[in-house]
Design a protein around this motif. Sequence first.
Motif, mmCIF file in Angstrom:
data_model
loop_
_atom_site.group_PDB
_atom_site.id
_atom_site.type_symbol
_atom_site.label_atom_id
_atom_site.label_comp_id
_atom_site.label_asym_id
_atom_site.label_seq_id
_atom_site.Cartn_x
_atom_site.Cartn_y
_atom_site.Cartn_z
ATOM 1 N N UNK A 27 0.824 -1.220 0.000
ATOM 2 C CA UNK A 27 0.000 0.000 0.000
ATOM 3 C C UNK A 27 0.855 1.266 0.000
ATOM 4 N N UNK A 28 2.073 1.210 0.551
ATOM 5 C CA UNK A 28 2.963 2.374 0.573
ATOM 6 C C UNK A 28 4.015 2.310 -0.532
ATOM 7 N N UNK A 29 4.499 1.131 -0.839
ATOM 8 C CA UNK A 29 5.541 0.951 -1.867
ATOM 9 C C UNK A 29 5.595 -0.525 -2.258
ATOM 10 N N UNK A 30 6.168 -0.788 -3.420
ATOM 11 C CA UNK A 30 6.357 -2.177 -3.829
ATOM 12 C C UNK A 30 7.481 -2.788 -3.002
ATOM 13 N N UNK A 31 7.393 -4.082 -2.751
ATOM 14 C CA UNK A 31 8.460 -4.753 -2.003
ATOM 15 C C UNK A 31 8.543 -6.212 -2.415
ATOM 16 N N UNK A 32 9.662 -6.821 -2.059
ATOM 17 C CA UNK A 32 9.916 -8.209 -2.424
ATOM 18 C C UNK A 32 10.106 -9.054 -1.176
ATOM 19 N N UNK A 33 9.523 -10.248 -1.197
ATOM 20 C CA UNK A 33 9.752 -11.229 -0.142
ATOM 21 C C UNK A 33 10.603 -12.343 -0.732
ATOM 22 N N UNK A 34 11.602 -12.791 0.013
ATOM 23 C CA UNK A 34 12.424 -13.919 -0.412
ATOM 24 C C UNK A 34 12.405 -14.969 0.695
ATOM 25 N N UNK A 35 12.972 -16.120 0.398
ATOM 26 C CA UNK A 35 13.005 -17.222 1.375
ATOM 27 C C UNK A 35 13.369 -16.740 2.777
ATOM 28 N N UNK A 36 12.627 -17.198 3.744
ATOM 29 C CA UNK A 36 12.912 -16.955 5.160
ATOM 30 C C UNK A 36 12.993 -15.473 5.528
ATOM 31 N N UNK A 37 12.177 -14.660 4.861
ATOM 32 C CA UNK A 37 12.038 -13.247 5.225
ATOM 33 C C UNK A 37 11.498 -13.179 6.657
ATOM 34 N N UNK A 38 11.736 -12.071 7.329
ATOM 35 C CA UNK A 38 11.158 -11.918 8.671
ATOM 36 C C UNK A 38 9.634 -11.866 8.524
ATOM 37 N N UNK A 39 8.892 -12.271 9.567
ATOM 38 C CA UNK A 39 7.425 -12.225 9.475
ATOM 39 C C UNK A 39 6.935 -10.808 9.176
ATOM 40 N N UNK A 40 5.917 -10.705 8.333
ATOM 41 C CA UNK A 40 5.374 -9.401 7.960
ATOM 42 C C UNK A 40 3.896 -9.546 7.621
ATOM 43 N N UNK A 41 3.141 -8.489 7.924
ATOM 44 C CA UNK A 41 1.753 -8.372 7.458
ATOM 45 C C UNK A 41 1.656 -7.006 6.798
ATOM 46 N N UNK A 42 1.097 -6.948 5.587
ATOM 47 C CA UNK A 42 0.999 -5.677 4.881
ATOM 48 C C UNK A 42 -0.267 -5.619 4.046
ATOM 49 N N UNK A 43 -0.812 -4.417 3.906
ATOM 50 C CA UNK A 43 -1.911 -4.211 2.968
ATOM 51 C C UNK A 43 -1.338 -4.134 1.561
ATOM 52 N N UNK A 44 -2.148 -4.520 0.581
ATOM 53 C CA UNK A 44 -1.742 -4.473 -0.818
ATOM 54 C C UNK A 44 -2.723 -3.610 -1.593
ATOM 55 N N UNK A 66 3.255 -13.048 5.790
ATOM 56 C CA UNK A 66 4.387 -13.937 5.577
ATOM 57 C C UNK A 66 4.912 -14.372 6.925
ATOM 58 N N UNK A 67 4.966 -15.681 7.140
ATOM 59 C CA UNK A 67 5.449 -16.217 8.408
ATOM 60 C C UNK A 67 5.876 -17.659 8.185
ATOM 61 N N UNK A 68 6.952 -18.071 8.832
ATOM 62 C CA UNK A 68 7.390 -19.454 8.768
ATOM 63 C C UNK A 68 7.599 -19.919 7.313
ATOM 64 N N UNK A 69 8.162 -19.030 6.492
ATOM 65 C CA UNK A 69 8.450 -19.293 5.074
ATOM 66 C C UNK A 69 7.191 -19.622 4.260
ATOM 67 N N UNK A 70 6.071 -19.052 4.675
ATOM 68 C CA UNK A 70 4.811 -19.243 3.956
ATOM 69 C C UNK A 70 4.191 -17.864 3.663
ATOM 70 N N UNK A 71 3.920 -17.628 2.386
ATOM 71 C CA UNK A 71 3.371 -16.351 1.940
ATOM 72 C C UNK A 71 1.893 -16.541 1.588
ATOM 73 N N UNK A 72 1.008 -15.939 2.362
ATOM 74 C CA UNK A 72 -0.439 -16.059 2.146
ATOM 75 C C UNK A 72 -0.956 -14.692 1.702
#
Length: 77
Positions: A27-44, A66-72
């Motif tokens: 919602x604020x900027x584009x971003x990338x998630x890669x393997x084992x990223x820190x847990x995050x919750x964001x609006x899209x 994103x948590x536990x290497x799972x992106x929902x």
Amino acid sequence: KNMKVTILNPKHVIYEGEAKSVFLPGDMAEFELTDFHVPIVSLLRAGEVVVDWDKKIPIKQGMVKFDNNECMILVEE
């Protein structure tokens, strides 16, 4: 092991698979998630989710968790 990626709306699963990278229209900027990223919750915001730099999936607004290497990714229909 690659992260698990699931994109769904209230009616059905749009995409399910494994990936090394997911690029998201935050919602604020584009971003990338890669393997084992820190847990995050964001609006899209509306835009494209890009899986592994080549598979483009258009979405309406939603959210990602994103948590536990799972992106929902939950999106509007």
